[in-house]
Design a protein around this motif. Structure first.
Motif, short mmCIF file in Angstrom:
data_model
loop_
_atom_site.label_atom_id
_atom_site.label_comp_id
_atom_site.label_asym_id
_atom_site.label_seq_id
_atom_site.Cartn_x
_atom_site.Cartn_y
_atom_site.Cartn_z
N ARG A 12 0.94 -1.22 0.15
CA ARG A 12 0.10 0.02 -0.07
C ARG A 12 0.76 1.19 0.04
O ARG A 12 2.10 1.16 0.41
CB ARG A 12 -0.81 0.05 1.32
CG ARG A 12 -0.29 -0.14 2.63
CD ARG A 12 -1.25 -0.20 3.86
NE ARG A 12 -0.34 -0.60 5.04
CZ ARG A 12 0.14 -1.60 5.51
NH1 ARG A 12 -0.08 -2.71 4.66
NH2 ARG A 12 0.78 -1.74 6.69
N ALA A 13 0.22 2.61 -0.50
CA ALA A 13 1.10 3.54 -0.63
C ALA A 13 1.29 4.16 0.90
O ALA A 13 0.37 4.02 1.66
CB ALA A 13 0.24 4.58 -1.39
N ARG A 14 2.48 4.30 1.07
CA ARG A 14 3.00 4.91 2.44
C ARG A 14 2.53 6.50 2.53
O ARG A 14 2.35 7.16 1.62
CB ARG A 14 4.51 5.34 2.45
CG ARG A 14 5.01 5.57 3.70
CD ARG A 14 6.74 5.61 3.83
NE ARG A 14 7.30 4.40 3.29
CZ ARG A 14 7.50 3.51 3.90
NH1 ARG A 14 7.04 3.38 5.19
NH2 ARG A 14 8.22 2.44 3.45
N ARG A 15 2.04 6.63 3.52
CA ARG A 15 1.23 7.75 4.03
C ARG A 15 2.16 8.70 4.60
O ARG A 15 3.15 8.40 5.40
CB ARG A 15 0.08 7.91 4.82
CG ARG A 15 -1.01 6.84 4.23
CD ARG A 15 -2.29 6.90 4.85
NE ARG A 15 -3.07 6.27 3.89
CZ ARG A 15 -3.98 6.91 3.02
NH1 ARG A 15 -4.11 8.02 2.72
NH2 ARG A 15 -4.63 6.25 2.00
N LEU A 16 1.96 10.25 4.36
CA LEU A 16 2.63 11.37 5.15
C LEU A 16 2.37 11.36 6.66
O LEU A 16 1.18 11.09 7.10
CB LEU A 16 2.36 12.75 4.61
CG LEU A 16 2.63 12.83 3.14
CD1 LEU A 16 2.12 14.13 2.54
CD2 LEU A 16 4.23 13.09 2.80
N GLY A 17 3.54 11.17 7.53
CA GLY A 17 3.27 11.10 8.84
C GLY A 17 3.25 12.38 9.40
O GLY A 17 4.19 12.76 10.36
N ILE A 18 2.63 13.32 8.58
CA ILE A 18 2.77 14.87 9.06
C ILE A 18 1.29 15.43 9.42
O ILE A 18 0.39 14.80 9.08
CB ILE A 18 3.42 15.77 8.23
CG1 ILE A 18 2.66 15.69 6.80
CG2 ILE A 18 4.87 15.59 7.91
CD1 ILE A 18 3.08 16.66 5.90
N PRO A 19 1.27 16.49 10.43
CA PRO A 19 0.10 17.09 10.59
C PRO A 19 -0.83 17.55 9.02
O PRO A 19 0.15 18.04 8.29
CB PRO A 19 0.38 18.28 11.42
CG PRO A 19 1.52 18.06 11.76
CD PRO A 19 2.54 17.30 11.02
N GLY A 20 -1.90 17.06 8.98
CA GLY A 20 -2.60 17.32 7.83
C GLY A 20 -2.52 16.55 6.81
O GLY A 20 -3.17 16.81 5.55
N ALA A 21 -1.97 15.24 6.93
CA ALA A 21 -1.63 14.51 5.94
C ALA A 21 -3.07 13.75 5.40
O ALA A 21 -3.01 13.21 4.37
CB ALA A 21 -0.75 13.39 6.30
N GLU A 22 -4.16 13.77 6.23
CA GLU A 22 -5.33 13.31 6.09
C GLU A 22 -6.49 14.18 5.52
O GLU A 22 -7.39 13.81 5.43
CB GLU A 22 -6.15 12.55 7.18
CG GLU A 22 -5.02 11.33 7.87
CD GLU A 22 -4.55 10.21 7.00
OE1 GLU A 22 -5.37 9.89 6.09
OE2 GLU A 22 -3.73 9.95 6.97
N LEU A 23 -6.00 15.35 5.37
CA LEU A 23 -6.99 16.43 4.83
C LEU A 23 -7.58 16.11 3.30
O LEU A 23 -6.88 15.51 2.44
CB LEU A 23 -6.27 17.83 4.59
CG LEU A 23 -5.96 18.50 6.05
CD1 LEU A 23 -5.10 19.67 5.72
CD2 LEU A 23 -7.38 19.06 6.64
N PRO A 24 -8.77 16.52 3.11
CA PRO A 24 -9.27 16.42 1.51
C PRO A 24 -8.45 17.13 0.74
O PRO A 24 -7.82 18.00 1.05
CB PRO A 24 -10.50 17.10 1.70
CG PRO A 24 -10.85 17.36 3.23
CD PRO A 24 -9.63 17.30 3.88
N GLY A 25 -8.02 16.40 -0.39
CA GLY A 25 -6.98 17.13 -1.34
C GLY A 25 -5.79 16.47 -1.47
O GLY A 25 -4.76 16.94 -2.04
N VAL A 26 -5.36 15.54 -0.13
CA VAL A 26 -4.13 14.93 -0.25
C VAL A 26 -4.36 13.50 -0.63
O VAL A 26 -5.34 12.79 0.04
CB VAL A 26 -3.57 14.91 1.35
CG1 VAL A 26 -2.42 14.11 1.38
CG2 VAL A 26 -3.54 16.50 1.84
N PHE A 27 -3.58 13.00 -1.68
CA PHE A 27 -3.78 11.72 -2.35
C PHE A 27 -2.66 10.92 -2.19
O PHE A 27 -1.57 11.32 -2.06
CB PHE A 27 -4.15 12.07 -3.80
CG PHE A 27 -5.30 12.85 -4.00
CD1 PHE A 27 -6.33 12.40 -4.22
CD2 PHE A 27 -5.16 14.16 -4.26
CE1 PHE A 27 -7.53 13.01 -4.38
CE2 PHE A 27 -6.12 15.14 -4.64
CZ PHE A 27 -7.55 14.53 -4.58
#
Ligand SMILES: Cc1cc2nc3c(=O)[nH]c(=O)nc-3n(C[C@H](O)[C@H](O)[C@H](O)COP(=O)(O)OP(=O)(O)OC[C@H]3O[C@@H](n4cnc5c(N)ncnc54)[C@H](O)[C@@H]3O)c2cc1C
Length: 408
Positions: free
Chosen positions: A114-129
């Protein structure tokens, strides 16, 4: 029990899983094949997801591994939208999230990553893919609106291919890469420099040695503000995290199979349990050419290892040691890599590295062990033969455009 009464279960209906199922039938296996996939889709190929499908030039159906009639002819016990959650090795049973239990004689794990996710604040905001599957491609594709600003975190293959597609669609694109050069883990400096030039000349702003600290929504909520590690802020409309892959090896690890950054297999695709095999992006194996253990995230390996695992599950002797091959398409340029270049190899350039067609050969003790370059498919076919034959070559001749490669 006859072979026709046996069950082979495959977890993961991606490229390796799809090829494994098809191979079991083409090798004459008449028993039950249970193909379990947590996506809604039949097996499909992922390379177009960052290229033609993302650009809207190809339909998602065109990525299918098999035509619908060929898939039906495999007569699989096909379980879409089904996630395998536990392997009971003692009982030889697979437990699914929907409560189903599937008994198996042999089990092939093709769970990919699976794609690694950004481990930073805001990583799950809409517009982040992120981009790994067809649904991701549809979501990201809808955000690629001409005139918008796309920030790509990660200057690896996915990030660069999406950058090229987004530029073609008329977006402003910035790529932020933490390392000092593009695709640093997979290509030598010569090719990183070429990629940088290619993207810069196509209007992409590339920031090397730069990270991103946090993401926030703009006040109206329509856009995003990225704060870089040096304190600068960047306004954008969408963010793609292209920062690598996490192997889906939890199922294997929790079942006590040997795992080290993926499921460990030998060249027969066998895990530490002789009735369980693994193939594709999730599998770690000793690559003789590279002289080390590795996972190979490539279309070719997913196909060849999926085939090898199926044959091995049927008791056919296999020795999965492919010559690694990878390609990437960006701005109409086709870049191919054969073998595994390493810093200790001698690099020999054939052609003009400032142009858009050249080959860099990598020699180890006079033998070509790897070759790569843009728009050089024909030369790379010869290079592949040199690598496979282990021919000792003259570096001067390789570099000399007057000497046809066919004569070397
Ligand atoms: C956008 C993109 C572009 C690419 N471009 C190129 C390219 O140009 N050239 C190239 O050589 N390679 C490319 N690749 C790499 C190539 O596509 C992969 O190496 C290949 O898809 C790996 O196949 P796989 O079967 O191992 O994994 P996948 O294709 O990822 O399949 C694994 C499947 O298993 C499912 N799964 C996982 N866990 C479970 C579970 N517990 N239960 C049920 N199902 C499960 C997953 O959801 C997935 O459907 C690209 C990859 C991507 C994402």
């Amino acid at each position: 029990m006859s072979a026709d009464e046996k069950t082979i279960a495959i977890v993961g209906a991606g490229q390796a899983g799809g090829w494994a199922a098809q191979t079991l039938r083409s090798e004459g296996f008449g028993g039950r094949i249970v193909l379990i996939g947590d996506e809604a889709h039949r097996p499909y190929e992922r390379p177009p997801l960052s290229k033609s499908v993302l650009a809207g030039e190809a339909l998602p159906e065109m990525t299918r591994l098999q035509k619908p009639e060929a898939f039906d002819a495999l007569e699989l016990d096909w379980r879409p939208l089904a996630s395998a959650t536990r392997i009971d090795r003692a009982a030889k049973q697979l437990h699914l999230a929907n409560g189903d239990v599937v008994g198996y004689d042999k089990l092939i794990l093709c769970t990919g990553g699976r794609a690694r996710r950004l481990g930073i604040p805001g990583a799950e905001l809409p517009g982040v893919f992120t981009l790994r599957n067809l649904d991701d491609a549809a979501a990201l594709g809808a955000a690629l609106v001409p005139g918008r600003r796309l920030l790509i975190v990660g200057g690896g293959w996915i990030g660069l291919e999406v950058a090229a597609t987004a530029r073609r669609k008329g977006l402003d694109v910035t790529v932020v890469e933490a390392m000092q050069r593009l695709c640093e883990r997979t290509v030598p400096p010569e090719i990183s420099a070429y990629l940088l030039r290619l993207h810069a000349s196509n209007g992409v702003l590339v920031e090397l040695g730069m990270g991103i600290e946090r993401l926030a929504q703009t006040q109206g909520g329509a856009g995003l503000i990225a704060t870089l590690v040096d304190g600068r802020t960047l306004a954008c409309d969408a963010v793609l995290a292209g920062i690598g892959l996490v192997p889906n090896d939890e199922l294997a690890r929790e079942a006590g199979l040997q795992c080290e950054g993926g499921v460990m297999v030998d060249s027969q695709c066998l895990t530490s349990d002789p009735d369980i095999l693994a193939a594709g992006d999730v599998a770690v194996w000793h690559c003789e050419r590279a002289g080390r253990r590795m996972r190979l995230e490539s279309w070719q390996n997913a196909q060849e290892q999926g085939i090898a695992a199926a044959r091995s599950a049927l008791g056919i002797a296999v020795n999965h040691q492919p010559l690694p091959w990878f390609w990437s398409d960006q701005y109409g340029i086709n870049l191919q890599i054969f073998g595994m270049p390493a810093p200790e190899h001698l690099a020999v350039v054939r052609g003009d590295m400032q142009g858009d067609s050249f080959v860099v050969f990598f020699l180890d003790a006079g033998k070509v062990v790897a070759a790569l370059g843009p728009n050089a498919a024909r030369d790379l076919r010869f290079a592949r033969r040199l690598i496979e034959r282990g021919t000792t070559v003259d570096a001067g001749q390789l570099a000399d455009l007057q000497v046809p490669l066919s004569k070397i």
